[in-house]
Design a protein around this motif. Structure first.
Motif, short mmCIF file in Angstrom:
data_model
loop_
_atom_site.label_atom_id
_atom_site.label_comp_id
_atom_site.label_asym_id
_atom_site.label_seq_id
_atom_site.Cartn_x
_atom_site.Cartn_y
_atom_site.Cartn_z
N TYR A 29 59.38 -14.11 16.59
CA TYR A 29 60.65 -13.62 16.57
C TYR A 29 60.96 -12.20 16.37
CZ TYR A 29 62.43 -18.45 16.28
OH TYR A 29 62.81 -19.77 16.64
N ALA A 30 59.88 -11.43 15.81
CA ALA A 30 60.23 -10.05 15.68
C ALA A 30 59.86 -9.40 17.06
CB ALA A 30 58.99 -9.44 14.56
N ARG A 31 59.01 -10.06 17.68
CA ARG A 31 58.42 -9.42 18.96
C ARG A 31 59.49 -9.79 20.06
NH1 ARG A 31 56.36 -11.58 23.76
NH2 ARG A 31 55.42 -9.93 24.84
N GLN A 32 60.16 -11.09 19.92
CA GLN A 32 61.07 -11.29 21.02
C GLN A 32 62.43 -10.59 20.92
OE1 GLN A 32 63.41 -15.12 20.38
NE2 GLN A 32 62.99 -15.66 22.69
N MET A 33 62.90 -10.69 19.56
CA MET A 33 64.13 -9.65 19.37
C MET A 33 63.87 -8.27 19.68
SD MET A 33 66.40 -11.86 18.61
CE MET A 33 65.78 -12.90 19.87
N GLY A 34 62.64 -7.83 19.44
CA GLY A 34 62.56 -6.39 19.78
C GLY A 34 62.52 -5.92 21.15
N LEU A 35 62.00 -7.00 22.05
CA LEU A 35 62.15 -7.00 23.38
C LEU A 35 63.50 -6.87 23.97
CD1 LEU A 35 59.42 -9.62 24.55
CD2 LEU A 35 59.19 -6.78 24.93
N ILE A 36 64.40 -7.61 23.49
CA ILE A 36 65.74 -7.64 24.16
C ILE A 36 66.51 -6.51 23.68
CG2 ILE A 36 66.66 -9.16 22.39
CD1 ILE A 36 67.35 -9.45 25.86
N GLY A 39 65.93 -3.32 25.24
CA GLY A 39 66.15 -3.14 26.88
C GLY A 39 65.27 -3.73 27.79
N LYS A 40 64.21 -4.50 27.30
CA LYS A 40 63.34 -5.37 28.55
C LYS A 40 63.75 -6.68 28.52
CE LYS A 40 60.04 -2.12 26.27
NZ LYS A 40 58.74 -1.99 25.38
N PRO A 41 64.70 -6.83 29.26
CA PRO A 41 65.21 -8.38 29.62
C PRO A 41 64.06 -9.12 30.19
CG PRO A 41 66.38 -6.91 31.06
CD PRO A 41 65.62 -5.90 29.88
N ASP A 42 63.29 -8.69 31.05
CA ASP A 42 62.46 -9.30 32.12
C ASP A 42 61.34 -9.79 31.08
OD1 ASP A 42 63.50 -8.94 34.41
OD2 ASP A 42 62.58 -7.42 34.93
N GLU A 43 60.77 -8.86 29.87
CA GLU A 43 59.84 -9.30 29.15
C GLU A 43 60.39 -10.23 28.07
OE1 GLU A 43 57.14 -6.17 27.50
OE2 GLU A 43 58.37 -4.81 28.94
N TRP A 44 61.85 -10.13 27.66
CA TRP A 44 62.17 -11.10 26.87
C TRP A 44 62.44 -12.44 27.34
CZ3 TRP A 44 67.21 -13.55 27.00
CH2 TRP A 44 67.66 -14.04 25.81
N ALA A 45 62.76 -12.51 28.64
CA ALA A 45 63.03 -13.88 29.25
C ALA A 45 61.51 -14.56 29.20
CB ALA A 45 63.47 -13.54 30.72
N GLY A 46 60.65 -13.74 29.44
CA GLY A 46 58.96 -14.33 29.49
C GLY A 46 58.66 -15.10 28.13
N THR A 47 59.43 -14.79 26.98
CA THR A 47 59.43 -15.71 25.88
C THR A 47 59.86 -17.04 25.96
OG1 THR A 47 61.27 -14.79 24.69
CG2 THR A 47 59.21 -13.34 24.61
N PHE A 48 60.58 -17.42 26.98
CA PHE A 48 61.02 -18.71 27.04
C PHE A 48 60.18 -19.36 28.13
CE2 PHE A 48 64.52 -16.26 25.58
CZ PHE A 48 65.50 -17.27 24.98
N THR A 49 60.33 -20.80 28.18
CA THR A 49 59.33 -21.66 29.13
C THR A 49 60.08 -21.62 30.47
OG1 THR A 49 60.67 -23.75 28.62
CG2 THR A 49 58.80 -23.29 27.31
N GLU A 50 59.50 -22.03 31.37
CA GLU A 50 59.98 -22.01 32.83
C GLU A 50 61.47 -22.79 33.06
OE1 GLU A 50 59.35 -20.41 35.57
OE2 GLU A 50 57.63 -19.26 34.84
N ASP A 51 61.20 -23.95 32.06
CA ASP A 51 62.19 -24.99 32.14
C ASP A 51 63.22 -24.85 30.83
OD1 ASP A 51 60.62 -25.84 30.23
OD2 ASP A 51 60.67 -27.87 30.96
N ALA A 52 63.19 -23.64 30.24
CA ALA A 52 64.09 -23.53 28.94
C ALA A 52 65.52 -23.62 29.40
CB ALA A 52 63.76 -22.03 28.58
#
Length: 156
Positions: A29-36, A39-52
């Motif tokens: 969660y620290a990494r995921q929230m840090g990404l968004i 301002g790194k929306p592409d990397e943040w989206a990468g923390t979700f599964t393909e079918d999320a």
């Protein structure tokens, strides 16, 4: 163990995860929230599964389905924040992690979303409860389903 399972065998009393696994989820969660927040929306989206599936609090539309749709939505949000000169931050706390029989995890956190206009005062934008279904994909935690609900809503 499959690529969508994690080792939860070191769990503590029934319904609890080990301290090591709990720390892994906190780091996720620290990494995921840090990404968004950075301002790194592409990397943040990468923390979700393909079918999320992402169900946003107060959202009148259908949930956002699929990593690519989540990516496009988060990019649009980031562009609005930049255009409006707003810094956005998330604060998560009160993490509760429950192991599932299939090796996945259910996580519940309280989250404060805060925005600060550049040069302005901090504004607590929202207080929500975040319910996530986490799965391990190739040894990395990802969100399969996220449901956000505003405090005081019937879901909580």
């Amino acid at each position: 163990m499959t690529s969508t399972q994690a080792d939860t065998s070191a769990a503590g009393p029934k319904g609890y995860v080990s301290a090591d696994l709990y720390a892994q989820v906190q780091q996720f969660y620290a990494r995921q929230m840090g990404l968004i927040d950075d301002g790194k929306p592409d990397e943040w989206a990468g923390t979700f599964t393909e079918d999320a599936v992402f169900e946003e609090a107060g959202r009148l539309k259908e949930p956002v389905r699929g990593r690519e749709a989540i990516r496009l939505s988060s990019r649009a949000r980031q562009e609005r924040l930049e255009r409006d000169g707003i810094d956005f931050r998330h604060w998560l706390s009160m993490l509760d992690v429950s192991p599932q029989d299939d090796g996945s995890l259910r996580a519940r956190t309280y989250a404060l979303a805060m925005r600060t206009p550049r040069g302005g005062a901090l504004d607590v934008f929202a207080s929500v409860v975040c319910h996530d279904h986490l799965v391990a994909v190739d040894g990395v935690w990802q969100v399969r389903h996220r449901n956000l609900s505003h405090d005081g809503s019937p879901q909580d």
